[in-house]
Design a protein around this motif. Sequence first.
Motif, PDB file in Angstrom:
ATOM      1  N   ASP A 180       9.051 -10.951   7.743  1.00  0.00           N
ATOM      2  CA  ASP A 180       8.122 -10.058   8.346  1.00  0.00           C
ATOM      3  C   ASP A 180       7.100  -9.745   7.724  1.00  0.00           C
ATOM      4  O   ASP A 180       5.971  -9.001   8.362  1.00  0.00           O
ATOM      5  N   THR A 181       6.973  -9.556   6.568  1.00  0.00           N
ATOM      6  CA  THR A 181       5.767  -9.000   5.555  1.00  0.00           C
ATOM      7  C   THR A 181       5.618  -9.833   4.486  1.00  0.00           C
ATOM      8  O   THR A 181       6.470 -10.653   3.932  1.00  0.00           O
ATOM      9  N   LEU A 182       4.233  -9.812   3.786  1.00  0.00           N
ATOM     10  CA  LEU A 182       4.072 -10.575   2.760  1.00  0.00           C
ATOM     11  C   LEU A 182       4.898 -10.267   1.685  1.00  0.00           C
ATOM     12  O   LEU A 182       5.103 -11.319   1.030  1.00  0.00           O
ATOM     13  N   THR A 183       5.529  -9.216   1.341  1.00  0.00           N
ATOM     14  CA  THR A 183       6.165  -8.687   0.399  1.00  0.00           C
ATOM     15  C   THR A 183       7.395  -9.655   0.407  1.00  0.00           C
ATOM     16  O   THR A 183       7.986 -10.290  -0.832  1.00  0.00           O
TER      17      THR A 183
ATOM     18  N   ILE B 158       8.961  -9.892  -3.459  1.00  0.00           N
ATOM     19  CA  ILE B 158       8.846  -8.369  -4.184  1.00  0.00           C
ATOM     20  C   ILE B 158       9.204  -7.550  -3.332  1.00  0.00           C
ATOM     21  O   ILE B 158       9.072  -7.404  -2.014  1.00  0.00           O
ATOM     22  N   PRO B 159       9.621  -6.285  -3.850  1.00  0.00           N
ATOM     23  CA  PRO B 159      10.121  -5.197  -3.061  1.00  0.00           C
ATOM     24  C   PRO B 159       8.858  -4.679  -2.393  1.00  0.00           C
ATOM     25  O   PRO B 159       7.673  -4.494  -2.861  1.00  0.00           O
ATOM     26  N   GLU B 160       8.944  -4.329  -1.268  1.00  0.00           N
ATOM     27  CA  GLU B 160       7.823  -3.360  -0.482  1.00  0.00           C
ATOM     28  C   GLU B 160       7.295  -2.269  -1.018  1.00  0.00           C
ATOM     29  O   GLU B 160       6.186  -2.129  -0.973  1.00  0.00           O
TER      30      GLU B 160
ATOM     31  N   LEU C 142       0.723  -2.338  -6.883  1.00  0.00           N
ATOM     32  CA  LEU C 142      -0.016  -3.639  -7.128  1.00  0.00           C
ATOM     33  C   LEU C 142      -1.600  -3.404  -6.893  1.00  0.00           C
ATOM     34  O   LEU C 142      -2.472  -3.923  -7.540  1.00  0.00           O
ATOM     35  N   VAL C 143      -1.758  -2.578  -5.742  1.00  0.00           N
ATOM     36  CA  VAL C 143      -3.059  -2.321  -5.380  1.00  0.00           C
ATOM     37  C   VAL C 143      -3.634  -1.500  -6.183  1.00  0.00           C
ATOM     38  O   VAL C 143      -4.914  -1.690  -6.628  1.00  0.00           O
ATOM     39  N   ASP C 144      -2.997  -0.325  -6.450  1.00  0.00           N
ATOM     40  CA  ASP C 144      -3.445   0.599  -7.532  1.00  0.00           C
ATOM     41  C   ASP C 144      -3.825  -0.175  -8.874  1.00  0.00           C
ATOM     42  O   ASP C 144      -4.750   0.286  -9.731  1.00  0.00           O
ATOM     43  N   LEU C 145      -3.012  -0.968  -9.258  1.00  0.00           N
ATOM     44  CA  LEU C 145      -3.164  -1.555 -10.590  1.00  0.00           C
ATOM     45  C   LEU C 145      -4.437  -2.512 -10.627  1.00  0.00           C
ATOM     46  O   LEU C 145      -5.247  -2.293 -11.599  1.00  0.00           O
TER      47      LEU C 145
END
Length: 86
Positions: A17-20, A25-27, A33-36
């Motif tokens: 249902d999601t890209l993760t 990778i865990p939701e 990752l965006v913050d990184l």
Amino acid sequence: MASYDLGTTTFLDHDVDTLTEAIGIPETHFDNLVDLAKEAWEHEDTISQSLEYIVERAKGSELILTLVFFGRIWEGSEEGEEESSE
């Protein structure tokens, strides 16, 4: 079927249902990752240094997704520069 297009890479999977989920990778890691990617953009002097910053902190699928986010930040900055020079 879910389909997630990340530029030149597309993830397809019937059961996600999601890209993760599609990249395994865990939701809960998504926002990190965006913050990184944002940290790498803001705190380093060159693109090379920013990429090294990301590579030191993310591995595997998380590295790929972080690099995609970094690329989007880079694109956004170039678009902003073009608009301000017009």
